[in-house]
Motif scaffolding. Structure first.
Motif, short mmCIF file in Angstrom:
data_model
loop_
_atom_site.label_atom_id
_atom_site.label_comp_id
_atom_site.label_asym_id
_atom_site.label_seq_id
_atom_site.Cartn_x
_atom_site.Cartn_y
_atom_site.Cartn_z
N ASN A 113 0.84 -1.20 0.00
CA ASN A 113 0.00 0.00 0.00
C ASN A 113 0.87 1.25 0.00
O ASN A 113 2.11 1.17 -0.08
CB ASN A 113 -0.95 -0.01 1.21
N ILE A 114 0.23 2.39 0.09
CA ILE A 114 0.97 3.66 0.06
C ILE A 114 1.95 3.77 1.22
O ILE A 114 3.08 4.26 1.05
CB ILE A 114 -0.02 4.85 0.08
N THR A 123 -4.09 9.53 2.29
CA THR A 123 -3.63 8.25 1.76
C THR A 123 -4.85 7.38 1.49
O THR A 123 -5.75 7.27 2.33
CB THR A 123 -2.71 7.49 2.75
N ASP A 124 -4.89 6.79 0.30
CA ASP A 124 -5.98 5.91 -0.10
C ASP A 124 -7.36 6.54 0.09
O ASP A 124 -8.30 5.89 0.56
CB ASP A 124 -5.91 4.59 0.68
N GLY A 125 -7.46 7.83 -0.24
CA GLY A 125 -8.75 8.51 -0.18
C GLY A 125 -9.21 8.92 1.20
O GLY A 125 -10.35 9.35 1.37
N VAL A 170 -1.68 13.04 -5.87
CA VAL A 170 -1.69 11.91 -6.82
C VAL A 170 -3.10 11.35 -6.87
O VAL A 170 -3.57 10.78 -5.89
CB VAL A 170 -0.71 10.81 -6.38
N PRO A 171 -3.81 11.51 -7.99
CA PRO A 171 -5.18 10.98 -8.08
C PRO A 171 -5.17 9.48 -8.34
O PRO A 171 -4.15 8.91 -8.76
CB PRO A 171 -5.76 11.73 -9.29
N VAL A 182 -8.52 10.78 -4.30
CA VAL A 182 -7.08 11.05 -4.17
C VAL A 182 -6.38 9.83 -3.58
O VAL A 182 -6.73 9.35 -2.51
CB VAL A 182 -6.84 12.28 -3.27
N LEU A 183 -5.39 9.33 -4.31
CA LEU A 183 -4.61 8.20 -3.81
C LEU A 183 -3.62 8.64 -2.74
O LEU A 183 -3.47 7.98 -1.71
CB LEU A 183 -3.84 7.55 -4.98
#
Length: 224
Positions: free
Chosen positions: A112-113, A173-175, A221-222, A207-208
């Motif tokens: 993951n991020i 992060t991860d929306g 970063v979308p 948004v990622l």
């Protein structure tokens, strides 16, 4: 009893030593998951043979020989075929291309991020905006090619005055908004939504990843 144990230990030691020499030199940082599992299995094979009263020295040596032959065969096949090498050792994955995070590759490699940012920090990169390309290697390390304007240059070589260094702060992060970080940099949800919309993104969940860095502003970063 002690003589038998001594013979088994010496035989096991010599067998492992010979197999290691045959397989060749590999740095610890280059060990693949297959190599790691094979090493554990080989050690367990010798250990079980030594402490199993029913096992003989010939049984242990045969097991080591057979396992060594299989390992050498896999290495040879990997050298002759790129497909087999990729199957055994894995292939590198481009997780950032042209400055954009490739979410599909992250999911494929089950990271993951947070994992990505951790790996980047290990590579002395503290902001994703600095990265042009990032490649996840088969051994789990990450190789980074920075954008040209972020390449390392000693300021004293250019006779420039030193500026204070600041760390980027992750905002999304991860929306999901990291509320403590958002408050820590002195902004609120309304400001964040305006920043997102100015980048052509409608909602936070689209948004990622987003971060804030002093003197450089926000980086978004979308989801791709």
């Amino acid at each position: 009893m002690y003589l038998h144990l001594t013979i088994e230990l010496l035989s096991g030691f010599m067998g492992l030593f010979i197999i290691t020499k045959i397989l060749g030199k590999t740095q610890f940082s280059q060990v693949t998951p297959f190599d790691f599992i094979s090493s554990i299995f080989l050690g367990e094979l010798v250990g079980s043979a030594i402490y199993d009263e029913k096992a003989t020295v010939l049984t242990m040596l045969y097991s080591l020989f057979l396992w060594g032959v299989l390992m050498v065969a896999m290495k040879i096949l990997g050298q002759k075929s790129l497909k087999i090498r990729g199957l055994i050792d894995g292939n590198p994955s481009v997780v950032i291309r042209n400055g954009m995070i490739i979410r599909k590759e992250l999911k494929k490699n089950r990271i993951n991020i947070h994992d990505l940012m951790y790996l980047l920090r290990l590579a002395n990169v503290f902001s994703v905006r600095e990265v042009e390309y990032a490649i996840l290697e088969p051994n789990g390390n990450i190789s980074v090619l920075k954008k040209s304007n972020y390449e390392t240059v000693k300021r004293q070589d250019l006779n420039l005055t030193l500026k204070p260094v600041s760390l980027p702060t992750t905002l999304i992060t991860d929306g999901e908004i990291i509320w403590d970080n958002l408050k820590g940099v002195g902004f609120d949800k309304k400001w964040l939504e305006m920043q997102i919309q100015s980048h052509g993104i409608n909602q936070v969940k689209d948004v990622l990843y987003a971060e804030w860095k002093e003197n450089e502003g926000i980086y978004i970063v979308p989801y791709s």
